[in-house]
Design an enzyme around this catalytic site. Sequence first.
Site, short mmCIF file in Angstrom:
data_model
loop_
_atom_site.label_atom_id
_atom_site.label_comp_id
_atom_site.label_asym_id
_atom_site.label_seq_id
_atom_site.Cartn_x
_atom_site.Cartn_y
_atom_site.Cartn_z
N ARG A 100 36.10 36.19 34.44
CA ARG A 100 36.18 37.64 34.23
C ARG A 100 36.47 37.86 32.76
O ARG A 100 37.50 37.41 32.24
CB ARG A 100 37.29 38.25 35.09
CG ARG A 100 37.58 39.69 34.73
CD ARG A 100 38.44 40.43 35.73
NE ARG A 100 37.66 40.80 36.90
CZ ARG A 100 38.00 41.78 37.75
NH1 ARG A 100 39.08 42.50 37.54
NH2 ARG A 100 37.24 42.06 38.81
N HIS A 127 28.97 43.60 37.51
CA HIS A 127 29.99 43.15 38.48
C HIS A 127 29.25 42.74 39.76
O HIS A 127 29.34 43.38 40.80
CB HIS A 127 30.98 44.28 38.74
CG HIS A 127 32.27 43.86 39.39
ND1 HIS A 127 32.54 42.54 39.72
CD2 HIS A 127 33.37 44.57 39.79
CE1 HIS A 127 33.75 42.47 40.28
NE2 HIS A 127 34.25 43.68 40.35
N GLN A 130 30.95 42.32 43.33
CA GLN A 130 31.31 43.59 43.97
C GLN A 130 30.09 44.19 44.68
O GLN A 130 30.18 44.69 45.80
CB GLN A 130 31.84 44.56 42.92
CG GLN A 130 32.28 45.90 43.49
CD GLN A 130 33.52 45.78 44.35
OE1 GLN A 130 34.54 45.29 43.90
NE2 GLN A 130 33.43 46.22 45.61
N ASP A 217 33.68 55.03 40.81
CA ASP A 217 34.45 54.00 40.11
C ASP A 217 35.29 54.72 39.06
O ASP A 217 35.05 55.90 38.77
CB ASP A 217 33.47 52.98 39.47
CG ASP A 217 34.18 51.84 38.75
OD1 ASP A 217 35.36 51.57 39.05
OD2 ASP A 217 33.56 51.22 37.87
N CYS A 256 35.07 50.66 44.50
CA CYS A 256 35.36 49.23 44.33
C CYS A 256 36.85 48.98 44.14
O CYS A 256 37.31 47.86 44.34
CB CYS A 256 34.55 48.68 43.15
SG CYS A 256 34.96 49.44 41.57
N ARG A 284 34.81 41.45 49.85
CA ARG A 284 34.76 40.62 48.65
C ARG A 284 34.93 39.15 49.03
O ARG A 284 34.24 38.27 48.52
CB ARG A 284 35.87 41.04 47.67
CG ARG A 284 35.73 42.44 47.08
CD ARG A 284 34.50 42.54 46.20
NE ARG A 284 34.51 41.54 45.15
CZ ARG A 284 35.18 41.65 44.00
NH1 ARG A 284 35.86 42.74 43.73
NH2 ARG A 284 35.12 40.69 43.09
N1 CP Z 1 37.08 45.71 42.48
C1 CP Z 1 37.66 44.73 41.77
O1 CP Z 1 36.97 43.92 41.13
O2 CP Z 1 39.00 44.73 41.82
P1 CP Z 1 39.99 43.87 40.89
O3 CP Z 1 39.82 44.41 39.49
O4 CP Z 1 41.34 44.14 41.45
O5 CP Z 1 39.61 42.44 40.97
N1 NVA Z 2 34.40 49.56 36.00
C1 NVA Z 2 35.68 49.01 36.37
C2 NVA Z 2 35.56 48.14 37.57
C3 NVA Z 2 36.87 47.59 38.06
C4 NVA Z 2 36.72 46.70 39.24
C5 NVA Z 2 36.25 48.23 35.22
O1 NVA Z 2 35.50 47.48 34.57
O2 NVA Z 2 37.44 48.37 34.94
#
Ligand code: CP
Ligand code: NVA
Length: 297
Positions: A100, A127, A130, A217, A256, A284
């Site tokens: 990540r 992502h 997701q 989101d 999400c 997930r």
């Molecule tokens: N939706 C998602 O990726 O959640 P986190 O940021 O908590 O991993």
């Molecule tokens: N768009 C959001 C998604 C979080 C799961 C971010 O990148 O923070």
Amino acid sequence: MKHLLTIEEQTPKTLSDLVNSAADFKLIRDSHDKPLEGQTWGMIFNKASTRTRLSFEVGVHELGGKVIFLSTNDLQLGRGEPIKDTARVMGRMLHGLIIRTFAQQDLIDFAEWGKIPVINALTDEEHPCQILADLLTIQEIHGSWEGKKIAFIGDGYSNMSISWMWAAKHLGFELVLASPKRYQPPASFLERLDAPNVRITDIPLEATSNADVINTDVWLSMGQEGQEEKEALFHSFQLNELLLKQANKDHIVLHCLPAYRGKEITEEVLEHHSESIFQQAENRLHAQKAVLAWLSI
Ligand code: CP
Ligand code: NVA
């Protein structure tokens, strides 16, 4: 060597196979099939996470493997060691990497130098894990995404909206993305996407009217801290009861998570649709087990 770096690079068949495999993993949570037996996977997280970290750690464990969580601050990477050196070391010890981070290019570099499977656990651009969980949720509730109208309300050029656009391109469902003009995808991206079934609007009701699935989101993604002035443009894009009035009778709402009540979604809408939203969060785990098994072959 297979990786999951984007939804963009996948084929329609891979996407539906992964969703079907996720459904199978969900049916038999404690399967005796352990495709990661004897394997150790690394997780490098440069951004916060609840769902992704949890679901990957549990998922690797349930598939018979071991996982090592590595935060950048603890690695020499955080002190300037280049990715190409870090990746070559990790590639000689680990069986796969779950990353990540911010730049998509960093994932590409890890994949190139590590020579082990790399999974995108969220970047600024996509992502994919997701989206697989979201597709599984839609398949479970609506039977299929085929012939459905899917809406995305919010930041039109974020990791989530970009991954949704590529999913629509590959799978052919109608996607209407509602976003303030300034945050819509640029023409160069839409040309590359080349998907007539993806429509962009700045009128949120156009997206939600007759929609079967409504996604939202956060307005400020991770890494955009300090850009709070952006939120002023999004007020009419809040998912509230009024915006959902003209949606199809059996519509579902997906988020999400994490959610910011009173911003992109109201408390009432989130709680009214908590069943689908937390089903989506649970998915997930199943979706990522499908990805891990696919990559471990
Ligand atoms: N939706 C998602 O990726 O959640 P986190 O940021 O908590 O991993
Ligand atoms: N768009 C959001 C998604 C979080 C799961 C971010 O990148 O923070």
